[in-house]
Design a protein around this motif. Structure first.
Motif, short mmCIF file in Angstrom:
data_model
loop_
_atom_site.label_atom_id
_atom_site.label_comp_id
_atom_site.label_asym_id
_atom_site.label_seq_id
_atom_site.Cartn_x
_atom_site.Cartn_y
_atom_site.Cartn_z
N GLU A 482 40.36 24.58 39.04
CA GLU A 482 40.98 25.57 39.91
C GLU A 482 41.88 26.51 39.11
OE1 GLU A 482 43.00 23.59 43.03
OE2 GLU A 482 41.17 22.92 44.05
N HIS A 483 42.59 25.93 38.12
CA HIS A 483 43.45 26.77 37.30
C HIS A 483 42.63 27.80 36.53
CE1 HIS A 483 47.00 27.77 34.89
NE2 HIS A 483 46.21 27.73 33.84
N THR A 484 41.49 27.35 35.99
CA THR A 484 40.63 28.28 35.26
C THR A 484 40.10 29.36 36.18
OG1 THR A 484 40.00 26.52 33.73
CG2 THR A 484 38.57 28.45 33.84
N SER A 485 39.67 28.95 37.39
CA SER A 485 39.16 29.93 38.36
C SER A 485 40.25 30.91 38.76
CB SER A 485 38.61 29.21 39.59
OG SER A 485 37.56 28.33 39.25
N THR A 486 41.45 30.36 38.99
CA THR A 486 42.56 31.23 39.38
C THR A 486 42.92 32.19 38.27
OG1 THR A 486 43.40 29.46 40.80
CG2 THR A 486 44.90 31.25 40.28
N MET A 487 42.94 31.68 37.02
CA MET A 487 43.24 32.55 35.89
C MET A 487 42.20 33.65 35.76
SD MET A 487 46.00 32.03 34.14
CE MET A 487 45.51 32.85 32.64
N THR A 488 40.93 33.28 35.94
CA THR A 488 39.88 34.28 35.86
C THR A 488 40.04 35.34 36.94
OG1 THR A 488 38.36 32.62 34.96
CG2 THR A 488 37.39 34.62 35.85
N LEU A 489 40.32 34.87 38.18
CA LEU A 489 40.53 35.82 39.27
C LEU A 489 41.75 36.68 39.01
CD1 LEU A 489 39.93 36.89 42.12
CD2 LEU A 489 41.28 34.97 43.02
N PRO A 512 51.07 33.43 32.44
CA PRO A 512 50.96 32.53 33.61
C PRO A 512 51.93 31.37 33.49
CG PRO A 512 49.14 32.15 32.09
CD PRO A 512 49.90 33.34 31.56
N ALA A 513 52.24 30.76 34.62
CA ALA A 513 53.17 29.63 34.65
C ALA A 513 52.58 28.46 33.89
CB ALA A 513 53.48 29.25 36.09
N GLY A 514 53.47 27.66 33.28
CA GLY A 514 53.03 26.49 32.53
C GLY A 514 53.11 25.20 33.32
N THR A 515 53.37 25.26 34.63
CA THR A 515 53.50 24.07 35.45
C THR A 515 52.17 23.73 36.12
OG1 THR A 515 54.18 25.34 37.39
CG2 THR A 515 55.91 24.63 35.88
N ARG A 516 52.11 22.53 36.74
CA ARG A 516 50.90 22.10 37.45
C ARG A 516 50.68 22.90 38.72
NH1 ARG A 516 50.25 15.66 37.63
NH2 ARG A 516 48.23 16.37 38.34
N ALA A 517 51.69 23.66 39.16
CA ALA A 517 51.51 24.46 40.37
C ALA A 517 50.46 25.54 40.18
CB ALA A 517 52.84 25.09 40.78
N GLY A 518 50.23 25.96 38.93
CA GLY A 518 49.18 26.91 38.65
C GLY A 518 49.67 28.33 38.60
N HIS A 713 60.11 28.02 25.98
CA HIS A 713 59.13 27.07 26.48
C HIS A 713 58.16 27.82 27.37
CE1 HIS A 713 62.46 27.43 29.35
NE2 HIS A 713 61.52 27.33 30.27
N ARG A 714 57.12 27.13 27.78
CA ARG A 714 56.21 27.72 28.75
C ARG A 714 56.98 27.98 30.04
NH1 ARG A 714 50.73 26.93 28.59
NH2 ARG A 714 50.72 28.10 30.54
N PRO A 715 56.82 29.19 30.63
CA PRO A 715 57.61 29.52 31.82
C PRO A 715 57.22 28.67 33.02
CG PRO A 715 55.95 31.21 31.40
CD PRO A 715 55.93 30.29 30.22
N ASP A 716 58.20 28.42 33.88
CA ASP A 716 57.95 27.70 35.13
C ASP A 716 57.35 28.60 36.18
OD1 ASP A 716 58.96 25.39 34.05
OD2 ASP A 716 61.00 25.78 34.72
N ASP A 717 57.48 29.91 36.01
CA ASP A 717 56.93 30.88 36.95
C ASP A 717 56.22 31.95 36.15
OD1 ASP A 717 56.30 32.16 39.26
OD2 ASP A 717 58.33 32.91 39.69
N ASP A 718 55.28 32.63 36.81
CA ASP A 718 54.58 33.71 36.14
C ASP A 718 55.56 34.80 35.70
OD1 ASP A 718 52.54 32.20 37.05
OD2 ASP A 718 51.33 33.86 37.78
N ILE A 719 55.18 35.51 34.65
CA ILE A 719 56.00 36.62 34.15
C ILE A 719 55.10 37.83 33.95
CG2 ILE A 719 57.37 37.50 32.23
CD1 ILE A 719 58.36 34.68 31.73
N ALA A 720 55.48 38.93 34.58
CA ALA A 720 54.84 40.22 34.33
C ALA A 720 55.90 41.14 33.75
CB ALA A 720 54.26 40.80 35.61
#
Length: 856
Positions: A482-489, A512-518, A713-720
């Protein structure tokens, strides 16, 4: 005359007060002889009992080799003892000792391995109370008394004890039956005298402690097995002797500190003479093995819930399964995963087995070197008729012993299985890893050190542990897909390339966020507008996953559509707010709508920059304000009014305008950039300002500096992040003329345009420009209101023609019929120009048309 005790701990025979004179108090029994010997064979401790036994003072022995105390060849005896004791925790044997006066004493010694303070290992050597020189016999009972009659619990041992014969029918008498019952009782039984020294032990006690009764007689329980439980048991026995009544002990270990934790239940009862006086203590213990094993399995299962599946890593989860199984369930565990999981319903018990190719993902053993185990990461091929292939085909686990024909046939076919059995493995469990209808792999468990084989309850436990790991691995793989699909989308919905425009230099970053939330719904966009203007937009959709990405795609499309009609920033956000409300209403009845609520709570910042006037108009909906850096390096936040997040409805948005000098830096970002774990918001802002203020040759360098400074570290939330440097179109690239509202000025307008094109060197564009100017000026005079203004804007590859009038009525393109005299002007403009449109201001409108100056 009073006789001496017949053996350690025995008290003199006492007569009833009415039949004889009062007896004197018995002598205090001599202490146990103990000594400590370190790993080098040097005596480190010497007790008073040892002095009484061999006659040496501590100063004569401590620090000297223990071999000097042996009567036989010290080297031969010492070497034999070391061989016998190697790898053991206890050792016992008969040794000839040399007394200080030269006499030989043959004694039964019991030695315990113990760890002193620090890493040094030493032996605690114990002997019963001081003995008799070799060649002499211990004093026996006085004439007329049966041997052992003075020892509690030993009344039925000798032939002279009443009731020790047989009945007329040949049945043994009660004395002999009682002795047999004591010796053969299924419980562990032992008798300790008034000095708490062992005088009797049945076969169960001998088996549990691996010592004979003769080896233990005369020793206290802590001397037989040094252990905290032994000390606790002896304390309770002393309480029994003092009249405290029976005592009970749920031992944390077996009797005298052996066996599994909490697997024994011990009772201590007083043994009284006919006068009611407590003469000894009887220890009775029975093993609650099944109850204990069931409790241990439940504890292991509970612990597995916390230890298996702690990360979103399939390999780590497989290793956690192996780690928790060894050594508490098995001596060896391996987890093999299929490269491609098999999906389907419940396997049929009669399903045919087929060869399997797996990857060894985890392995664990109680031994450091496991020759039977392939290293993690290696490929493993299981033959079709192997127990592994059969269990996976049938969908349930199975138990095998070393003599099982299936296991032996597998060993003949597979060298890995041959090594497994060759390492001493005598019991094997094979458990398929299944979750949600998918077969993920197989787990193997073996025992080679533990003597008892696996049983059905062990298989149940292994299946439960494996199921927990399988569910976690299946979830991890599903989340990964799902993460891969979401990243692709997500990446497909973001701009793939930045549009060609001349108003701004732009660089962007998306993390993209580095957490399991995706992945979340952060986005950015760059939209060219009419009149050489450019719109910048950054937004953040609430939630994570595919739904958030889809919502982001909807909103980005809506922003582009609204920007295409040249709405001001505040009006655009108002329309976007209405859209979010409609999306929320549409998703109100769908499953999982609470994850995104149609985008309610989404934040957005919309900015429009005009390179002609160098002014920037901005509005924001719950979004962090942008940062601006002037050419002199001053950094500040633009004071854009904080509007509400999108989807609340009914609340206004406000546009803020400011002039930006040419070469200014504008930074737009989402709140994930400031939500760092290791510093507060003020510190984060200081770091961002410092990174923006540092001079840099390229905007990509600026973006990298900002992210490096803000993230550890890998962010907990997406960053634009979007960084833009402003350009300006100077007066030599813009020409404007005020026109009268008179049809006669149309020709003058065409003349102004052609002359300006000649000045710019654009004579090739004169024909199309004349037609466009003629049509737009004519429409403004005919349908609009003064004042009227014509403006030409020359960019590198674009020429824009604009006509302004104060009327708000917008022109519409329509199809002219065959006999219509008018209606073809805008159709002609639409065919000749690259694009055209209308933008409205507070008063009036501007009709514009762009034509490309590139070849073709």
């Amino acid at each position: 005359m009073e006789r001496l005790p017949t053996h350690p701990g025995e008290r003199p025979h006492e007569s009833d007060a009415s039949t004889g004179p009062a007896r004197t108090a018995p002598p205090t029994p001599p202490p146990t002889a103990t000594a400590a010997v370190d790993a080098r064979g040097i005596v480190t401790e010497w007790s008073e009992g040892a002095r009484q036994l061999l006659g040496y003072l501590p100063s004569e022995v401590v620090g000297q080799p223990a071999a000097r105390l042996l009567a036989d060849d010290a080297g031969t005896v010492g070497a034999a003892a070391l061989r016998d004791a190697a790898g053991q925790e206890r050792w016992s044997g008969t040794v000839a000792l040399r007394h200080r006066d030269g006499r030989r004493l043959r004694r039964e010694l019991l030695a315990h391995r113990r760890t002193a303070d620090g890493p040094v290992t030493e032996w605690l050597v114990v002997s019963a109370v001081t003995g008799t020189p070799e060649g002499q016999t211990p004093p026996g009972p006085p004439e007329g008394e049966a041997a052992g009659s003075g020892t509690p619990g030993n009344e039925a041992a000798g032939s002279g004890t009443p009731g020790s014969g047989t009945y007329g029918n040949g049945t043994p008498g009660s004395g002999r039956l009682g002795e047999w019952a004591f010796r053969q009782s299924p419980c562990v039984l032992a008798v300790f005298d008034a000095d708490l020294r062992l005088v009797r032990a049945n076969a169960g006690m001998e088996q549990v402690l691996s010592r004979t009764e003769d080896q233990m007689r005369g020793l206290r329980l802590p001397e037989i097995v040094p252990h905290p439980v032994s000390d606790e048991t002896e304390a309770k026995m002393r309480r029994v002797l003092e009249g405290g009544g029976p005592q009970h002990l749920r031992a944390g270990a077996g009797p005298a500190g052996t066996g599994a934790d909490d697997a024994w239940s011990t009772s201590l009862v007083p043994l009284k003479d006919p006068a009611g006086r407590v003469r000894a203590v009887c220890l009775a213990a029975h093993q609650r093995l099944q109850e204990h094993l069931a409790r241990q399995r439940m504890l292991l299962l509970s612990e597995a819930s916390a230890r298996i599946g702690t990360t979103a890593d399939s390999g780590r989860t497989a290793q956690e399964l192996a780690d928790i199984a060894v050594p508490r369930l098995a001596d060896f565990a391996a987890v093999d995963l299929l490269d491609a999981p098999r999906h389907g319903g419940e396997p049929s018990p009669a399903a045919p087995a087929r060869a399997l190719a797996t990857t060894r993902t985890a392995v664990r053993s109680v031994l450091d070197d496991v020759p039977a185990a392939s290293a993690a990461g290696t490929k493993t091929l299981y033959p079709a008729l192997s127990p592994v292939a059969r269990c996976l085909a049938q969908g349930h686990g199975a138990l095998y012993d070393a003599a099982d024909p299936d296991l032996l046939r597998w060993a003949r076919q597979d060298p890995g299985a041959a090594r497994l059995l060759g390492s001493g493995t005598h019991s094997v469990m094979v458990v398929p890893m299944r979750a949600h209808g998918a077969t993920l792999g197989v787990a193997l468990f073996g025992r080679h050190r533990r003597a008892e084989p696996f049983e059905a309850d062990d298989l149940w436990l292994a299946e439960e542990l494996t199921a927990k790991a399988a569910v976690s691995i299946h979830t991890t793989r599903r989340d990964s897909r799902e993460h891969t699909s979401t990243m692709t989308l997500q990446r497909s919905l973001l701009p793939q390339t930045l549009p060609d425009q001349g108003a701004l230099d732009i660089a962007t970053r998306y993390l993209p966020a580095g957490t399991r939330a995706g992945v979340g719904g952060d986005w950015f966009d760059v939209i060219p507008l009419s009149g050489a203007r450019v719109a910048l937009v950054v937004g953040d959709v609430v939630g994570h996953g595919i739904r958030a990405s889809a919502t982001m795609g909807r909103l980005r499309t809506a922003v582009r559509t609204l920007a295409d009609v040249d709405l001001p920033p505040d009006e655009l956000l108002t329309h976007l707010d209405d859209l979010v409300l409609h999306l929320s209403a549409d998703e109100g009845g769908t499953d999982g709508a609470e994850e995104s609520a149609g985008g309610i709570g989404t934040t957005c910042l919309y900015a429009v920059y005009d390179p002609v006037s160098r002014r920037c108009a901005l509005a924001r909906a719950g979004h962090p304000p942008p940062a601006a850096v002037t050419p002199d390096g001053a950094v500040r936040f633009l004071d854009v009014p904080a509007g509400p997040p999108l989807g609340l409805g009914g609340l206004p948005f406000e546009t803020f305008e400011t002039e930006l000098p040419e070469g200014s830096l504008l930074a737009l970002y989402t709140d994930g950039l400031l939500a760092a774990r290791d510093h507060d918001i003020d510190e984060a802002l200081d770091k961002m300002f410092a990174a923006l203020a540092r001079p840099a040759k390229t905007l990509d360098t600026v973006c990298d500096r900002v992210l490096t400074a803000m993230l550890t570290h890998r962010p907990d939330d997406d960053i634009a992040l979007l960084v833009a440097r402003t350009r300006a179109l100077h007066a030599d690239r813009v020409a404007a003329w005020d026109l009268a509202s008179d049809p006669a000025v149309v020709a003058q307008a065409r003349k102004h345009a052609t002359e300006q094109l000649t000045a710019w060197g654009l004579d090739d564009a004169a024909f199309i420009t004349e037609l466009t100017v003629s049509e737009l000026v004519t429409n403004a005079i005919r349908y609009g209101r003064p004042p009227i203004q014509l403006r030409l804007i020359h960019e590198d590859s674009t020429l824009t023609c604009e006509v302004f009038d104060s009327s708000s009525t917008a022109p519409h393109m329509r199809r002219a019929r065959t006999f219509d005299e008018g209606g073809r002007g805008l159709l002609l403009v639409g065919q000749l120009a690259r694009r055209w449109g209308t933008r409205h201001a507070l008063t009036g409108k501007t009709v514009w048309a762009e034509q490309s100056l590139s070849p073709g």
